[in-house]
Design a protein around this motif. Structure first.
Motif, mmCIF file in Angstrom:
data_model
loop_
_atom_site.group_PDB
_atom_site.id
_atom_site.type_symbol
_atom_site.label_atom_id
_atom_site.label_comp_id
_atom_site.label_asym_id
_atom_site.label_seq_id
_atom_site.Cartn_x
_atom_site.Cartn_y
_atom_site.Cartn_z
ATOM 1 N N ARG A 21 6.173 -17.847 -18.154
ATOM 2 C CA ARG A 21 6.198 -16.857 -17.205
ATOM 3 C C ARG A 21 7.381 -15.776 -17.199
ATOM 4 O O ARG A 21 7.467 -15.063 -16.369
ATOM 5 C CB ARG A 21 6.269 -17.694 -15.759
ATOM 6 C CG ARG A 21 4.783 -18.199 -15.370
ATOM 7 C CD ARG A 21 3.947 -17.190 -14.754
ATOM 8 N NE ARG A 21 4.417 -16.969 -13.324
ATOM 9 C CZ ARG A 21 4.967 -15.826 -12.931
ATOM 10 N NH1 ARG A 21 5.757 -14.909 -13.891
ATOM 11 N NH2 ARG A 21 5.262 -15.875 -11.705
ATOM 12 N N VAL A 22 8.357 -16.347 -18.186
ATOM 13 C CA VAL A 22 9.600 -15.290 -18.056
ATOM 14 C C VAL A 22 9.552 -14.282 -19.326
ATOM 15 O O VAL A 22 9.269 -14.910 -20.738
ATOM 16 C CB VAL A 22 10.784 -16.360 -18.498
ATOM 17 C CG1 VAL A 22 12.065 -15.543 -18.381
ATOM 18 C CG2 VAL A 22 10.641 -17.614 -17.492
ATOM 19 N N TRP A 37 11.785 -12.644 -14.566
ATOM 20 C CA TRP A 37 10.751 -13.461 -13.974
ATOM 21 C C TRP A 37 9.812 -12.597 -12.811
ATOM 22 O O TRP A 37 8.804 -12.595 -12.750
ATOM 23 C CB TRP A 37 11.151 -14.688 -13.440
ATOM 24 C CG TRP A 37 10.348 -15.520 -12.350
ATOM 25 C CD1 TRP A 37 9.785 -15.142 -11.047
ATOM 26 C CD2 TRP A 37 9.532 -16.641 -12.926
ATOM 27 N NE1 TRP A 37 9.150 -16.484 -10.701
ATOM 28 C CE2 TRP A 37 8.793 -17.045 -11.892
ATOM 29 C CE3 TRP A 37 9.600 -17.695 -13.955
ATOM 30 C CZ2 TRP A 37 8.075 -18.087 -11.712
ATOM 31 C CZ3 TRP A 37 8.591 -18.711 -13.930
ATOM 32 C CH2 TRP A 37 7.941 -19.060 -12.808
ATOM 33 N N GLY A 87 17.095 -17.366 -11.506
ATOM 34 C CA GLY A 87 16.058 -17.885 -12.312
ATOM 35 C C GLY A 87 16.366 -19.367 -12.349
ATOM 36 O O GLY A 87 17.394 -19.831 -12.110
ATOM 37 N N ASP A 141 17.498 -13.366 -13.711
ATOM 38 C CA ASP A 141 16.141 -14.135 -13.660
ATOM 39 C C ASP A 141 15.265 -13.979 -14.917
ATOM 40 O O ASP A 141 14.348 -14.501 -15.191
ATOM 41 C CB ASP A 141 15.148 -14.047 -12.625
ATOM 42 C CG ASP A 141 14.490 -12.792 -12.774
ATOM 43 O OD1 ASP A 141 14.863 -11.924 -13.455
ATOM 44 O OD2 ASP A 141 13.584 -12.297 -11.810
ATOM 45 N N TYR A 150 6.968 -22.673 -17.377
ATOM 46 C CA TYR A 150 7.806 -22.025 -16.982
ATOM 47 C C TYR A 150 8.113 -20.726 -18.045
ATOM 48 O O TYR A 150 8.273 -19.467 -17.519
ATOM 49 C CB TYR A 150 9.356 -22.598 -16.533
ATOM 50 C CG TYR A 150 10.117 -21.785 -16.016
ATOM 51 C CD1 TYR A 150 10.157 -21.869 -14.505
ATOM 52 C CD2 TYR A 150 11.083 -21.136 -16.477
ATOM 53 C CE1 TYR A 150 11.069 -21.148 -13.912
ATOM 54 C CE2 TYR A 150 11.872 -19.994 -15.798
ATOM 55 C CZ TYR A 150 11.908 -20.277 -14.344
ATOM 56 O OH TYR A 150 12.858 -19.395 -13.865
#
Ligand SMILES: NC(=O)c1ccc[n+]([C@@H]2O[C@H](COP(=O)([O-])OP(=O)(O)OC[C@H]3O[C@@H](n4cnc5c(N)ncnc54)[C@H](O)[C@@H]3O)[C@@H](O)[C@H]2O)c1
Length: 271
Positions: free
Chosen positions: A230-231, A268, A213, A265, A227
């Motif tokens: 979204r994680v 994600w 990620g 990631d 960002y």
């Protein structure tokens, strides 16, 4: 359990793009685990290396100018590594372009006008470069009957970039799009990995993908907000947070793993 399971003592590891943000992290971690590290980069000046890495001598670290898109250049690097240390035990295909240098304005415009030259430049480094490095170093490892290759992929090779987190970069009515070539190039590595994993399995060369990620690099606040929302873990990775996964893939700790994709990631791709 064997305490040395993760040891890379005296293993010769080639890291392409080793002068970059993550490449230097990898070099430092590999040296910590006992490896000899050969950095290959188009930008090989050791003055660019972080202090932790540069403290090592030629006995454990070399930095060579090599272009992954040039077979001649890779063969010259291979000869030099072999002369100094012998046949490498491992290869980390880390060099990549996100967007091509000197990208034209259309680079971040609509897909319909994305320049073919940008597509070709990114594919050349990110896919052909990996292919050539595998030919150059993988063949040598296969002949020696051992090896581990790690191809560095991205979440954008598994799923599309979420264009919504880039909209703030649009200017005066011109929308901004994260371009397609990087995603397509990284996606290609997944099956290049599977192909070579099966092809070289009987010669004991393991080939895996490590999918990452995004890494924190003092990005714009608006990007970070978009960002991180979204994680699942709520943040970008620190630049040293992939070292453990890389050491695992290169060491005997992953001796039964090949043709696989290790995904790190922050979650994600989990939703
Ligand atoms: N940084 C991130 O957020 C992130 C996220 C996911 C995946 N990745 C992947 O991790 C890897 C490293 O990323 P990074 O952020 O450290 O990138 P970076 O741009 O900091 O480093 C890339 C390095 O590759 C070198 N390079 C470029 N073209 C080359 C060529 N033709 N021959 C040899 N070397 C060449 C560059 O000189 C540079 O040192 C890449 O494969 C990237 O796709 C990075």
């Amino acid at each position: 359990m064997d305490k040395d399971l993760f040891s890379l003592k005296d293993r010769i590891v080639v890291v392409t793009g080793g002068m970059g943000q993550l490449g230097q992290q990898y070099a430092g971690a590999l040296l910590d685990y006992g490896a000899r590290v050969a950095i290959l980069d188009v930008e090989p000046r050791t003055s660019h290396l972080n202090e932790r890495v540069v403290a090592h001598t030629e006995d454990t670290l070399i930095s060579l100018r090599a272009d992954v898109t040039s077979k001649d250049s890779l063969e010259a690097a291979r000869s030099e590594i072999e002369r100094l240390w012998g046949v490498p035990h491992a290869l980390v295909n880390n060099a990549a372009l996100d967007s091509a240098p000197d990208s034209p304005d259309q680079e971040n415009g609509p897909f319909e006008s994305y320049p073919e030259s940008s597509w070709n430049a990114v594919m050349r480094v990110n896919v052909t470069g990996v292919f050539l490095c595998c030919q150059t170093f993988g063949a040598q490892m296969a002949e020696a009957g051992r090896g581990s290759i790690v191809n560095i992929c991205s979440i954008y090779g598994l799923v599309s970039p979420d264009q919504r987190i880039y909209t703030y970069r649009g200017t005066e009515g011109q929308p901004f799009y994260k371009p397609i070539a990087y995603s397509a190039s990284k996606s290609a590595l997944l099956n290049l990995t599977r192909y070579l994993a099966t092809y070289w399995a009987d010669r004991n060369v393991r080939v895996n993908t490590l999918t990452l990620g995004g890494v924190f690099n003092s990005q714009d606040r608006r990007f970070l907000e978009g960002y991180c929302a979204r994680v699942p873990l709520g943040r970008m990775a620190q630049e040293n947070e992939y070292n453990g996964a890389l050491i695992f893939l290169l060491s005997d700790a992953s001796s039964y793993m090949t043709g696989s994709n290790l995904l790190v990631d922050g979650g994600w791709t989990a939703w």
